[in-house]
Structure formats: C-alpha cells, structure tokens
Design an enzyme around this catalytic site. Structure first.
Site, short mmCIF file in Angstrom:
data_model
loop_
_atom_site.label_atom_id
_atom_site.label_comp_id
_atom_site.label_asym_id
_atom_site.label_seq_id
_atom_site.Cartn_x
_atom_site.Cartn_y
_atom_site.Cartn_z
N TYR A 172 47.71 40.44 41.64
CA TYR A 172 46.25 40.42 41.82
C TYR A 172 45.56 40.25 40.47
O TYR A 172 44.70 39.37 40.29
CB TYR A 172 45.79 41.70 42.51
N SER A 193 37.59 41.52 37.08
CA SER A 193 37.87 42.95 37.25
C SER A 193 38.34 43.55 35.94
O SER A 193 38.97 42.87 35.11
CB SER A 193 38.99 43.10 38.29
N LYS A 224 43.15 37.10 38.53
CA LYS A 224 41.85 37.22 37.86
C LYS A 224 41.95 36.62 36.45
O LYS A 224 41.06 35.88 36.01
CB LYS A 224 41.41 38.69 37.77
P1 NAD Z 1 36.14 42.19 50.24
O1 NAD Z 1 37.53 41.97 50.71
O2 NAD Z 1 35.29 43.17 50.96
O3 NAD Z 1 35.36 40.79 50.20
C1 NAD Z 1 36.01 39.57 49.93
C2 NAD Z 1 35.58 38.59 51.01
O4 NAD Z 1 36.19 37.33 50.77
C3 NAD Z 1 36.00 39.04 52.42
O5 NAD Z 1 34.88 39.02 53.27
C4 NAD Z 1 37.04 38.01 52.85
O6 NAD Z 1 37.00 37.78 54.24
C5 NAD Z 1 36.63 36.79 52.02
N1 NAD Z 1 37.69 35.84 51.71
C6 NAD Z 1 38.91 36.09 51.15
N2 NAD Z 1 39.59 34.95 50.99
C7 NAD Z 1 38.80 33.93 51.46
C8 NAD Z 1 38.95 32.53 51.56
N3 NAD Z 1 40.07 31.91 51.18
N4 NAD Z 1 37.93 31.81 52.09
C9 NAD Z 1 36.79 32.42 52.49
N5 NAD Z 1 36.60 33.75 52.42
C10 NAD Z 1 37.58 34.50 51.91
O7 NAD Z 1 36.23 42.56 48.68
P2 NAD Z 1 35.09 43.09 47.70
O8 NAD Z 1 35.44 44.48 47.36
O9 NAD Z 1 33.77 42.77 48.22
O10 NAD Z 1 35.42 42.21 46.42
C11 NAD Z 1 34.73 41.01 46.14
C12 NAD Z 1 35.32 40.39 44.88
O11 NAD Z 1 35.21 41.32 43.80
C13 NAD Z 1 36.81 40.05 44.99
O12 NAD Z 1 37.03 38.84 44.30
C14 NAD Z 1 37.49 41.20 44.28
O13 NAD Z 1 38.73 40.82 43.74
C15 NAD Z 1 36.48 41.51 43.19
N6 NAD Z 1 36.59 42.88 42.70
C16 NAD Z 1 36.46 43.91 43.59
C17 NAD Z 1 36.58 45.21 43.14
C18 NAD Z 1 36.46 46.37 44.10
O14 NAD Z 1 36.83 47.47 43.74
N7 NAD Z 1 35.96 46.20 45.30
C19 NAD Z 1 36.82 45.46 41.78
C20 NAD Z 1 36.93 44.40 40.91
C21 NAD Z 1 36.80 43.10 41.38
C1 UD1 Z 2 42.32 49.89 41.77
C2 UD1 Z 2 43.24 48.74 41.46
C3 UD1 Z 2 42.57 47.82 40.45
C4 UD1 Z 2 41.22 47.37 40.99
C5 UD1 Z 2 40.39 48.60 41.27
C6 UD1 Z 2 39.04 48.29 41.84
C7 UD1 Z 2 45.48 49.71 41.77
C8 UD1 Z 2 46.73 50.13 41.09
N1 UD1 Z 2 44.49 49.27 40.95
O1 UD1 Z 2 42.05 50.55 40.58
O2 UD1 Z 2 43.36 46.69 40.20
O3 UD1 Z 2 40.57 46.55 40.03
O4 UD1 Z 2 41.08 49.42 42.24
O5 UD1 Z 2 39.19 47.84 43.15
O6 UD1 Z 2 45.35 49.74 42.98
N2 UD1 Z 2 43.61 57.99 43.48
C9 UD1 Z 2 44.14 59.13 44.04
N3 UD1 Z 2 44.38 59.16 45.38
C10 UD1 Z 2 44.11 58.10 46.20
C11 UD1 Z 2 43.55 56.93 45.62
C12 UD1 Z 2 43.33 56.91 44.26
O7 UD1 Z 2 44.39 60.11 43.33
O8 UD1 Z 2 44.36 58.18 47.41
C13 UD1 Z 2 43.32 57.97 42.03
C14 UD1 Z 2 44.03 56.88 41.26
O9 UD1 Z 2 45.27 57.35 40.80
C15 UD1 Z 2 43.03 56.59 40.13
C16 UD1 Z 2 41.68 56.85 40.77
O10 UD1 Z 2 41.93 57.68 41.90
O11 UD1 Z 2 43.20 57.50 39.08
C17 UD1 Z 2 40.97 55.59 41.24
O12 UD1 Z 2 41.84 54.87 42.08
P1 UD1 Z 2 41.37 53.55 42.86
O13 UD1 Z 2 40.12 53.82 43.59
O14 UD1 Z 2 42.54 53.05 43.64
O15 UD1 Z 2 40.99 52.53 41.71
P2 UD1 Z 2 41.88 52.07 40.44
O16 UD1 Z 2 43.21 52.65 40.44
O17 UD1 Z 2 41.02 52.26 39.25
#
Ligand code: NAD
Ligand code: UD1
Length: 335
Positions: free
Chosen positions: A148, A124, A152
């Site tokens: 978190y 991330s 990573k």
């Molecule tokens: P998500 O929660 O929708 O998907 C994660 C999945 O992993 C879920 O289905 C959950 O049930 C499963 N899981 C968690 N722990 C487990 C375990 N111990 N064994 C088996 N399954 C398990 O999240 P996502 O948004 O799809 O994210 C996927 C990956 O990408 C994560 O590693 C997350 O940290 C990373 N990531 C997500 C974002 C984002 O904004 N969504 C941003 C940066 C990185």
């Molecule tokens: C969040 C996580 C980050 C993660 C990323 C992607 C936090 C502090 N950081 O980042 O670790 O990698 O999601 O999953 O949670 N905002 C509002 N109102 C809301 C929600 C968000 O104003 O109700 C604003 C936030 O202040 C930010 C932007 O929208 O400026 C994006 O927020 P968000 O979607 O939560 O993502 P990140 O903060 O970038």
C-alpha cells in the site's frame, strides 16, 4: 469551477464533496463503490441542499473515464480513489498495484487528453516509513514498508515525472496523517467493511457494544505510556486543506507537497481515555502483542502547509471524538 472527485463516495471523498459544494464548486464524482455506498452521496446532497453528478465507474475503465471527461468540462481533479488496507495489500499486492497505480495512470492520461492540468492527490504519512525523529517535515527520507505504502510512493514519483514532461500540470501531493471524526451532522462518516483495522472505528464499535474490547497493540514502545503515538486529524480539517491546495494550484506552482496533520501526537491510551469521557463510560481494552509493521511514533510538522496554504487544523481531540461517536451512534451499521 467544476471539480472531479475520484473516490468521492468514500470516507474522505464524501466529506470533500460536501465542503466543495458548500464552497460553491460544482462536483462530479467517479466511484466504483468497491469500498463505499452511494448513500453517502445522497446524504451529502441532502446536507448541502445542492446536487452533484455521480458516475458509478471504475478508473480502470478507460472508456467510462473518457465519457466523463467528454461530458463534463472539468477544471481540476481531487484523486481519492484507491485501496487502502495495509494488511490486505500484503496479501493482495497485485490487486493493490493494479488498482492504485494503473487507476492513477488512466486518470492522468484522461486528464492529459482532455486538457485538465490541476490535480490534488491523497498521499499518506506512510511514505515516511519509521521516521528517524519527529515531528516529520516534508523533506524527510521516503520509504515504504508494505505494498500500500509503495503505491503511494510510486504515484508520488509518477506525478513528479508527469510534471517534468509537461510543466502545465500543477499537482498538490497531500500526505495525510491519521484522519478521524465525521461531519458534525452525524450523517456521513467512516463506514469500514467488517472488522475495522484502524484504531478509532474499532474504539467506537467497542463503545457501541459491537465489539467486546479493544486490543491495544503493544505497551512497550519508547513512548511516554508505551503505546503508539499518532497525529489524529479531523476529516473536515483535512478536506479544508484540499480546498486550500486547490487555490494554490491556481498560482501555477508545479508540484507542491504538504503534510496535513495537527502537529500533536496522542497515544492509544490517551485516545481510549478521551473516548471514554465523550461516551461517558469506560472503553474495555487489553494489551496484546505489537501489530507487525507498526511504528512507535508519527506526527507531522504542519508548518509548510500553514505558511504556503494558510491552512491549519483547528479541531481538537474532544471534538474529533464527539463527531466520531455521533456518527457511530446514529449509524450503528454504517450506511
Ligand atoms: P475509502 O475506501 O473510504 O474511499 C476510497 C474510495 O475509492 C471508495 O469509495 C472506493 O469505492 C473508491 N475506489 C477504489 N478504487 C477505485 C477505482 N479503481 N475506481 C473508482 N473508485 C475506486 O478511503 P478513504 O479513507 O476515504 O481514503 C481516500 C484516499 O486517501 C485513499 O487514496 C487513501 O489511500 C488515502 N489515505 C487515507 C487515509 C485514511 O486513514 N483514511 C490515510 C492516508 C491516505
Ligand atoms: C494505519 C496504516 C497506515 C495508514 C494509516 C491511516 C497500518 C500498519 N498502517 O496507520 O499505512 O496510512 O492507518 O489510514 O495499518 N491500534 C491498536 N488497536 C487497534 C488498532 C490500532 O492498538 O485495534 C494502535 C496502532 O498500533 C497504532 C494506533 O493505534 O499505534 C493507530 O493505528 P491505526 O489507526 O491503524 O493507524 P496507523 O497504524 O497509524
């Protein structure tokens, strides 16, 4: 080629399963469904008219993991499984470290034991902390500001050490910026539990009437309109980057690290405006205090992925909003 997708029932994982199946890969999923529903995988199979194999299992369950690797001749792993809520990680650090770190250790041990050496890992942009400048390149200093993010960072280090000890491992570490949007069918998408933490699910729930108004967390940041700026990337573009990374691993590159972002930042108010246009009505909002731990601005320099993976995000803001909105309006209560 047979790909094991951990966390395949989740938001990004389900989109990855769909694109892998469309591209002709065989797909095996492990998910404990702690933050997802099996229905996402049912829909992936309907949409592609192809089958995948699902194991409801926890990465922390060594025997279950061993069984999957014994039964399936896996060629490569895409590792999405993990807990991802920043606020929750602050209140439950042990649970986050245990699930994310130990889960990854168990997965790598199983890969080692069964001779699987290619891994794509979901990192991330949070590993850059509050960057000194933007756009962010992969060589920027790394720092975590919450458990978190720390998981990573630690996993990135563990994977690099694994490669040092055994250079037959090829690992792509992908640092995601802010994934949003959904598959164009509107059948799979992001299904957060309870009140959404992230901006886009919150906005779409306000637009659909589930939430009254958006709280904009601060308008006094050093950005053009004072609200936070982020690099929002369509989830389908993001997962297509994973398929390119998988190709790259076939060239035995060792450990490679890429930003997956568009390179374009949008403010919270620009997002509100874009959604209002797509939804066809204003999104009510009020400005509140900053959210603790937020940074002003974060967007990628995606040049390295473009050069080395021939990958670039192609979907613009309007399409991201339309696809997020189609998913939300067709599935007001998620799966
Ligand atoms: P998500 O929660 O929708 O998907 C994660 C999945 O992993 C879920 O289905 C959950 O049930 C499963 N899981 C968690 N722990 C487990 C375990 N111990 N064994 C088996 N399954 C398990 O999240 P996502 O948004 O799809 O994210 C996927 C990956 O990408 C994560 O590693 C997350 O940290 C990373 N990531 C997500 C974002 C984002 O904004 N969504 C941003 C940066 C990185
Ligand atoms: C969040 C996580 C980050 C993660 C990323 C992607 C936090 C502090 N950081 O980042 O670790 O990698 O999601 O999953 O949670 N905002 C509002 N109102 C809301 C929600 C968000 O104003 O109700 C604003 C936030 O202040 C930010 C932007 O929208 O400026 C994006 O927020 P968000 O979607 O939560 O993502 P990140 O903060 O970038």
């Amino acid at each position: 080629m047979k790909i094991l997708v951990t966390g395949g029932a989740g938001y990004i994982g389900s989109h990855a399963c769909l694109e892998l199946l469309e591209a002709g890969y065989e797909v095996i999923v492990i998910d404990n469904l702690s933050n997802s529903k099996e229905e996402s995988l049912t829909r992936v199979q309907e949409l592609t008219d192809k089958e995948l194999k699902f194991y409801k299992a926890d990465l922390l369950d060594r025997e279950a993991l061993d069984k999957v690797f014994k039964e399936q001749a896996i060629d490569a792993v895409m590792h999405f499984a993990g807990l991802k809520a920043v606020g929750e990680s602050v209140s439950m650090p042990l649970g986050y470290y245990h699930n994310n770190i130990t889960g990854t250790l168990m997965l790598c041990e199983a890969m080692k034991k069964h001779g699987v050496r290619d891994l794509v890992f979901s990192s991330s942009a949070t590993v850059y902390g509050d960057p000194d400048r933007v756009p962010i390149t992969e060589d920027f200093p790394l720092r975590a500001t919450n458990p978190y993010g720390q998981t990573k960072l630690m996993i990135e280090q563990i994977l690099q050490d694994l490669h040092v000890a055994d250079d037959s491992f090829n690992i792509a570490i992908l640092r995601y910026f802010n994934p949003i949007g959904a598959h164009k069918s509107g059948r799979i998408g992001e299904d957060p539990n309870g009140i959404p933490n992230n901006l886009v699910p919150y906005i779409t729930q306000v637009a659909s009437g589930k939430m009254r108004e958006l709280r904009v967390f601060g308008d006094d940041y050093p950005t053009p309109d004072g609200t936070g700026v982020r690099d929002y990337i369509h989830v389908v573009d993001l997962v297509l980057g994973h398929l390119k990374a998988l190709d790259k691993l076939q060239t035995n590159p060792g450990v490679v690290i890429y930003n997956l972002g568009t390179g374009q930042g949008y403010s919270v108010l620009e997002m509100v405006d874009a959604f209002s246009k797509v939804v066809g009505k204003p999104i009510p909002y009020k400005v509140t205090d900053r959210r603790q731990g937020d940074i002003p601005t974060c967007f990628a320099d995606p040049t390295k992925a473009k050069k080395e993976l021939s990958w670039t995000a192609t979907m613009g803001l309007t399409q991201m909003c339309e696809d997020s909105w189609r998913w939300q309006s067709n599935n007001p209560d998620g799966y």
